[in-house]
Enzyme design. Structure first.
Site, PDB file in Angstrom:
ATOM      1  N   HIS B  94      23.075  14.626  75.364  1.00  0.00           N
ATOM      2  CA  HIS B  94      22.508  14.976  74.070  1.00  0.00           C
ATOM      3  C   HIS B  94      22.866  13.873  73.099  1.00  0.00           C
ATOM      4  CE1 HIS B  94      21.366  16.934  70.433  1.00  0.00           C
ATOM      5  NE2 HIS B  94      22.590  17.107  70.020  1.00  0.00           N
ATOM      6  N   HIS B  96      21.628  12.019  68.957  1.00  0.00           N
ATOM      7  CA  HIS B  96      20.762  12.047  67.778  1.00  0.00           C
ATOM      8  C   HIS B  96      20.095  10.679  67.648  1.00  0.00           C
ATOM      9  CE1 HIS B  96      22.582  15.726  65.530  1.00  0.00           C
ATOM     10  NE2 HIS B  96      22.829  15.819  66.819  1.00  0.00           N
ATOM     11  N   ASP B 119       6.113   5.739  83.633  1.00  0.00           N
ATOM     12  CA  ASP B 119       7.018   5.303  84.710  1.00  0.00           C
ATOM     13  C   ASP B 119       8.171   6.292  84.927  1.00  0.00           C
ATOM     14  OD1 ASP B 119       5.836   2.962  85.625  1.00  0.00           O
ATOM     15  OD2 ASP B 119       6.892   1.668  84.224  1.00  0.00           O
ATOM     16  N   HIS B 170      16.176  19.138  65.375  1.00  0.00           N
ATOM     17  CA  HIS B 170      17.496  18.836  65.882  1.00  0.00           C
ATOM     18  C   HIS B 170      17.487  17.448  66.551  1.00  0.00           C
ATOM     19  CE1 HIS B 170      21.214  20.351  68.328  1.00  0.00           C
ATOM     20  NE2 HIS B 170      21.418  19.220  67.724  1.00  0.00           N
ATOM     21  N   TYR B 228       8.240   0.605  93.945  1.00  0.00           N
ATOM     22  CA  TYR B 228       8.971  -0.138  92.919  1.00  0.00           C
ATOM     23  C   TYR B 228      10.428  -0.235  93.341  1.00  0.00           C
ATOM     24  CZ  TYR B 228      10.859  -1.509  88.378  1.00  0.00           C
ATOM     25  OH  TYR B 228      11.502  -2.165  87.359  1.00  0.00           O
TER      26      TYR B 228
END
Lengths: 234, 234, 234, 234
Positions: B94, B96, B119, B170, B228
């Site tokens: 998580h 910001h 991708d 958020h 790839y």
């Protein structure tokens, strides 16, 4: 085999993170030895901080790997088509650099708004269309190369005067006489894309720079009577 | 206890400031050991330059602290719900981070405008609604987890194909098979959010990339016949 | 010859990449010795990491090279015209710094929106028109200088109070009492251009700062009773 | 005299360039010793790389210099008024940080669009009006302080819950329990200003975050039952 060229291609690849043009492994540089018809390209998906000159992959223009333990860049077939169609170029770069890719995602040519652009790129940066379903499913990377080449032909663009292109919904390719100049043009493109973005925000009714100013700056650096820089240093 | 995992979670947390994804302490990474059902998470509000592997907190999936002197991240209950509902994931992040959080504040899904997005993320990045007053006042962080899980169910999203989400007002969560891949996806999300922001400014009538291009790029990296990168290096 | 001035001009040139004002070789600084009427300028197209004080070129105000093995900056004739017309200035900078150049490409004056601007630049930053076809083809760089000088005369601008200008479709020039102050003003201009860009996006109906606030801040730093800074340190 | 406080104010000032909040000398930090009623502030116009703890200036709340060889910051009178009116604060910062200053130039409050904002600032960041001609010409810096104080009173804002303000056409002030927290809040403000700018571009019909979410996040960090961070570490 082609040790000197591998070293140069390695260094040009390492310049991509140095100039802020790539995140993770999202970029590749190649260069061609026109005499042997072989080109050297970055291996696919290898982190820049683990890359070495020895990892570079040598390919021929039929798409066969001639030397190297690793898989070549997944975009190798695009590089190959450009080398075949544009005999005057010696190095190619592909990145997902942020501003250039934003223009590619927006699907727009970058107009020439000033001398920074005109110094290196003659006229707008073309954005070629997205591939069709058939072109994507058949031979995606090769068809990307074909499309660029065909668009340059259709638009009458000289790849030396327009050393950059945007692929819609994808990102930019840049090229030059060698790997170093190709990276230089990729940096120019990113700067030009950034300033065009901002200039349009500042003035939504903006117009391209007058043709005579574009001519002047392009020729000051690249014309027969170019007077920018040091002839003796070149 | 889980010393190796603590070291990995520590390193993944330290990558957040390195990649420019956090200011101060505004981010956290966790990873789970599926065998024991225990997960390791950053302690709450500790500066990155004071963080050590020993500070990592070990939690069980009932929300009990199993080891550690410090309080776990205040977002621990959200991580926990995601681990319970998405058995295929091994690490969660998580942050910001600036552009992803801006999209979350704007309350919009991020459309797939190009191959950089395709991708790694299949289809748009979903932005889940803000919690209701009741959900906020009752068990805020746990309900954030429930909401993400329910939205993925409702939209038929596979958390492996869509390893990122925005929480309205958020910020973003990202995940992956381990802590390192989760951070990788958080970096991808920030880049994708940045380029989508700019692409919409450049062309207000922009459309998402054609589905066949999205399919091609996602499968080139993640499909059964992915080509790839280097299989031998993985 | 003029060794001390060469050293100062060298250092001022090296400040351009340090302050993020140039990419590659896209900038140049000069300074004049008013007693001898000679000015020192960066050589054309030399990379900043190869630049040395000895490479600086000495020119007279008739445009003759007085000392130096390298060609002077291609913008030398513009510097020369400014030195001739503005006897109060001692140093000049030209860059393609990103925000200032974006305003120049947009062809707009930068309004004075706040005290950061007013502290150093009295009134809007003028953007002079693009040269005509004749002016470009005849003596481009010299005519750029003439145009700036004529516009300052026409607008009644004092080059000490307005030490910066934008050239449409090209980029900024800045000047000051010496090379160091000229670079300082180039940095100020870039900051001012950046914040004006953002302020207009935040509030499309924005108005310039009240004249009395502009007067207050300009005079607080530059007026007869200036009280900013340390007199004893100057 | 107040050597420890001088050291702290010095360090807080040095944090401004480290966090990218200042260009040149455009910022200042002070802190007050409430027992003696003296505050310590940066000297005016001194480069950050020449600053030392000994250069800090000691002032009393009547505006008299009590110790120091240099002139105090030209914004000293503003700091003084804030210390007098807000007895709960211990440190103050003024910068021209780019995004916060852009909002100030635009003359707009920054709405609370998300939890990054709500974690530190309760409700919108107020932008106080420009001073009148009389207020500017009379005692500009002192009147800036009066205006902030009066606006906080008029709006019923608690300076502990709203530790930041924008001054129209000028820039931001931030404060906190000490110099370090004041700088922390200045960094928060810049991040919040940046993300609000981008969020409005992404969604022109954006609405502030629901009040209950703002309450939740503010109280999670600052309320009586705050559970963010480590109590034992504080």
């Amino acid at each position: 085999m082609l040790e000197e060229l591998k070293q140069k291609v390695y260094e040009a690849n390492m310049d991509l993170p140095r100039y802020g043009l790539v995140t993770f492994t999202w970029g590749n540089v190649s260069a061609i030895d026109r005499e042997s018809g072989l080109f050297v390209i970055k291996p696919s998906g290898v982190d820049y901080d683990k890359l070495t000159p020895e990892m570079m992959v040598v390919m021929d223009l039929n798409g066969n790997k001639v030397e190297g333990n690793l898989n070549p860049s997944s975009d190798t077939a695009t590089h190959l088509e450009l080398y075949k169609a544009f005999p005057e170029i010696g190095g190619i770069v592909h990145t997902h650099s942020s501003y250039a890719t934003s223009w590619a995602q927006a699907g727009r040519d970058i107009p020439c708004y000033g001398t920074t652009h005109a110094d290196y790129i003659y006229g707008p940066v073309p954005c070629v269309r997205c591939l069709t379903k058939e072109e994507i499913e058949d031979a995606y990377e090769e068809n990307t190369g074909h499309l660029i080449v065909n668009e340059f032909k259709r638009l009458g663009k000289d790849p030396k005067a327009v050393p950059v292109v945007l692929c819609k919904n994808h990102g930019p390719f840049a090229w030059g006489k060698d790997a170093k100049e190709a990276v230089h043009n990729a940096v120019v493109l990113e700067e030009v894309a950034k300033m065009a973005y901002r200039a349009e925000t500042i003035n939504p009714r903006i117009q391209p720079a007058p043709q005579e100013l574009q001519d002047k700056h392009y020729n000051r650096k690249h014309g027969k009577n170019a007077y920018y820089g040091q002839t003796t240093l070149k």
